[in-house]
Design an enzyme around this catalytic site. Sequence first.
Site, PDB file in Angstrom:
ATOM      1  N   SER A 113       0.791  -1.229   0.000  1.00 33.20           N
ATOM      2  CA  SER A 113       0.000   0.000   0.000  1.00 33.20           C
ATOM      3  C   SER A 113       0.823   1.278   0.000  1.00 33.20           C
ATOM      4  O   SER A 113       1.567   1.539  -0.924  1.00 33.20           O
ATOM      5  CB  SER A 113      -0.961  -0.045   1.170  1.00 33.20           C
ATOM      6  OG  SER A 113      -1.857   1.023   1.085  1.00 33.20           O
ATOM      7  N   HIS A 114       0.750   2.023   1.107  1.00 32.95           N
ATOM      8  CA  HIS A 114       1.400   3.342   1.160  1.00 32.95           C
ATOM      9  C   HIS A 114       2.880   3.247   1.548  1.00 32.95           C
ATOM     10  O   HIS A 114       3.570   4.248   1.585  1.00 32.95           O
ATOM     11  CB  HIS A 114       0.666   4.226   2.161  1.00 32.95           C
ATOM     12  CG  HIS A 114       0.557   3.597   3.520  1.00 32.95           C
ATOM     13  ND1 HIS A 114      -0.293   2.555   3.777  1.00 32.95           N
ATOM     14  CD2 HIS A 114       1.222   3.840   4.657  1.00 32.95           C
ATOM     15  CE1 HIS A 114      -0.158   2.181   5.029  1.00 32.95           C
ATOM     16  NE2 HIS A 114       0.758   2.944   5.603  1.00 32.95           N
ATOM     17  N   ASP A 278      -2.947   6.282  -3.276  1.00 36.09           N
ATOM     18  CA  ASP A 278      -1.760   5.615  -2.714  1.00 36.09           C
ATOM     19  C   ASP A 278      -1.250   4.476  -3.598  1.00 36.09           C
ATOM     20  O   ASP A 278      -1.723   4.281  -4.718  1.00 36.09           O
ATOM     21  CB  ASP A 278      -2.057   5.111  -1.299  1.00 36.09           C
ATOM     22  CG  ASP A 278      -2.994   3.919  -1.286  1.00 36.09           C
ATOM     23  OD1 ASP A 278      -3.791   3.775  -2.240  1.00 36.09           O
ATOM     24  OD2 ASP A 278      -2.932   3.117  -0.335  1.00 36.09           O
ATOM     25  N   ASP A 280      -1.614   1.239  -3.787  1.00 37.96           N
ATOM     26  CA  ASP A 280      -2.536   0.249  -4.351  1.00 37.96           C
ATOM     27  C   ASP A 280      -3.900   0.829  -4.713  1.00 37.96           C
ATOM     28  O   ASP A 280      -4.825   0.080  -5.020  1.00 37.96           O
ATOM     29  CB  ASP A 280      -2.687  -0.940  -3.396  1.00 37.96           C
ATOM     30  CG  ASP A 280      -3.249  -0.538  -2.043  1.00 37.96           C
ATOM     31  OD1 ASP A 280      -3.022   0.617  -1.626  1.00 37.96           O
ATOM     32  OD2 ASP A 280      -3.913  -1.370  -1.401  1.00 37.96           O
ATOM     33  N   ASP A 282      -6.293   2.404  -3.030  1.00 39.68           N
ATOM     34  CA  ASP A 282      -7.492   2.399  -2.186  1.00 39.68           C
ATOM     35  C   ASP A 282      -7.625   3.671  -1.337  1.00 39.68           C
ATOM     36  O   ASP A 282      -8.682   3.910  -0.755  1.00 39.68           O
ATOM     37  CB  ASP A 282      -7.587   1.130  -1.320  1.00 39.68           C
ATOM     38  CG  ASP A 282      -6.367   0.887  -0.465  1.00 39.68           C
ATOM     39  OD1 ASP A 282      -5.414   1.690  -0.523  1.00 39.68           O
ATOM     40  OD2 ASP A 282      -6.361  -0.127   0.272  1.00 39.68           O
ATOM     41  N   ARG A 283      -6.574   4.481  -1.264  1.00 36.41           N
ATOM     42  CA  ARG A 283      -6.683   5.723  -0.491  1.00 36.41           C
ATOM     43  C   ARG A 283      -6.877   6.922  -1.409  1.00 36.41           C
ATOM     44  O   ARG A 283      -6.490   6.881  -2.578  1.00 36.41           O
ATOM     45  CB  ARG A 283      -5.406   5.968   0.309  1.00 36.41           C
ATOM     46  CG  ARG A 283      -5.145   4.927   1.342  1.00 36.41           C
ATOM     47  CD  ARG A 283      -3.948   5.345   2.172  1.00 36.41           C
ATOM     48  NE  ARG A 283      -3.715   4.337   3.190  1.00 36.41           N
ATOM     49  CZ  ARG A 283      -3.065   4.558   4.315  1.00 36.41           C
ATOM     50  NH1 ARG A 283      -2.549   5.757   4.550  1.00 36.41           N
ATOM     51  NH2 ARG A 283      -2.903   3.606   5.201  1.00 36.41           N
ATOM     52  N   LYS A 377     -11.742  -0.037   0.448  1.00 38.28           N
ATOM     53  CA  LYS A 377     -11.788   1.395   0.238  1.00 38.28           C
ATOM     54  C   LYS A 377     -11.342   1.669  -1.188  1.00 38.28           C
ATOM     55  O   LYS A 377     -10.663   0.844  -1.790  1.00 38.28           O
ATOM     56  CB  LYS A 377     -10.950   2.135   1.268  1.00 38.28           C
ATOM     57  CG  LYS A 377      -9.497   1.707   1.409  1.00 38.28           C
ATOM     58  CD  LYS A 377      -8.899   2.417   2.625  1.00 38.28           C
ATOM     59  CE  LYS A 377      -7.413   2.169   2.774  1.00 38.28           C
ATOM     60  NZ  LYS A 377      -7.113   0.947   3.543  1.00 38.28           N
TER      61      LYS A 377
END
Length: 544
Positions: A113-114, A278, A280, A282-283, A377
């Site tokens: 992710s992030h 982000d 992946d 989702d943010r 998300k």
Amino acid sequence: MTIQTVSTTPFSDQKPGTSGLRKQVAVFQKPNYLENFVQSIFDSLDGYQGQTLVVGGDGRFYNRQAIQIILKMAAANGFGKVLVGQGGIFSTPAVSCIIRKYEAFGGIILSASHNPGGPDGDFGIKYNIGNGGPAPEKVTSAIFERSKVIDEYKILEAEDVNLDRVGSTSLGNMTVEVLDAVNDYAALMETLFDFEQIRQLLTSGNFKMCMDSLHAVTGPYAKAIFEGLLGAPKGTVQNGEPLEDFGGGHPDPNLVYAHDLVEVMFGDHPPSFGAASDGDGDRNMIVGSNFFVTPSDSLAVLAANATLVPGYRDGVAGVARSMPTSQAVDRVAEKLGIDCYETPTGWKFFGNLLDADQATLCGEESFGTGSNHVREKDGLWAVLFWLNILAVKGQSVEAIVKDHWATYGRNYYSRHDFEGVDKDVANELMAGLRSQLSTLKGQPLGSYTVAYADDFSYTDPIDKSVSQKQGIRIGFTDGSRIVFRLSGTGTQGATLRLYVENYEPDTSKHNIDTQEALAPLIQLADEVAKIKELTGFDEPTVIT
Ligand code: VG1
Ligand code: CO
């Protein structure tokens, strides 16, 4: 092609965190490390023989190699089919969308992710269940238990699959279907939002948008949707080429790491609307001209305006937010007469509420917003939601948020992260807080009085499962609160997160600088937890 059964020995550190297993790339590259975890996932599942698995990742370093291993292990373990994104790419919400659309058994997402990527960065792996959402704790615990005793895994001896050509091939008895990474996701977005109205806004000549994909997975999605389907000019998407190391940056959409976007949106002649996502996808971060929207406010604004958007025209059944997320959305729920759920941190806790139609919109303070359209998300979904609202209302981002505060009051809110704290020190700090909980209630603290102090525990309203120790909350009689928890996504040392919130109903006091408005509570948090004294940090590493 033969199926090999390989002997292995367990690793003791394969406990999934807030969102899957995250480790430095070098750890994942250790012989059998990835294989052990993947086999532990399969061994914890029942009934997948002949079924479909979805596999994709955010394109970070080691993504392609990991996918080849997973494909061969899926074939050896008896899956019937794997749907994989072209080039090995799928955003996290796209995986969720595809699991649901093709009624797959589950999915594996490769992402940290992030967290930064590249050979010296992080890698991660996460299992999603048949509803498209992150595996619940019951499943992640079973995977961890299995990983502690695993002694063999199965893998097919075969050539690598060509991931770059869309179409089907066979791998042993299994079919591998390489899908265009964007199409299914973009089609779902078209069913939710008024693309025609958004197109008019983006091509009107009076509205400029800047989307920063931070060299991470949303680049191709954002280009196809904003510059393709919605007609925004080329160049609307910046940093839109996914890179294995994200160009050396943190693919984390906040005011510190999305600095290119911040420069544009807070510079001379800023565009009307800016957004970032982000690693992946989702943010999301939402920014207006010279105006930052906190994720907690964003969730509240989306909930309050949902019926302006086609996919939510009939209203919202309920809303849910993670415990540390500000209570701004609670006020919207109250006014709408719908339920508002408070869950522990991590998207996996929203799945049951979404499945049971108890909640339609969900969000976290950590730049995560989503709905029942998938079970993750969804960064670009949030951007489209904002664009749809902007197109209908014809107001600026700032005006929409300020009107919102005038109606509901403002929840001043900030998160302070202390990254790279010594693990023992972080545990000592949390233990120190826990030891005070039983005596704090009713006590004065600074100019505040403690209304409650506890370690957040959650009972899932649907399956009644209980999750304990989800963060220390100290709430005051005026509704303000401070929350402390340790991150479950970092890979080095510990990250302490302090969340601070204060409610201000008086419109004349809505334009104070956030850090200033929260200063007394921030000071108090330091005194109660002894943050500076114990960690030696003079200030947080990231303030949101
Ligand atoms: C963080 C966020 C949490 C989020 C999680 C996964 O977890 O605080 O809200 O769900 O990351 O997001 P933690 O345990 O580090 O606080 V993502 O976009 O990294 O998958
Ligand atoms: Co993410």
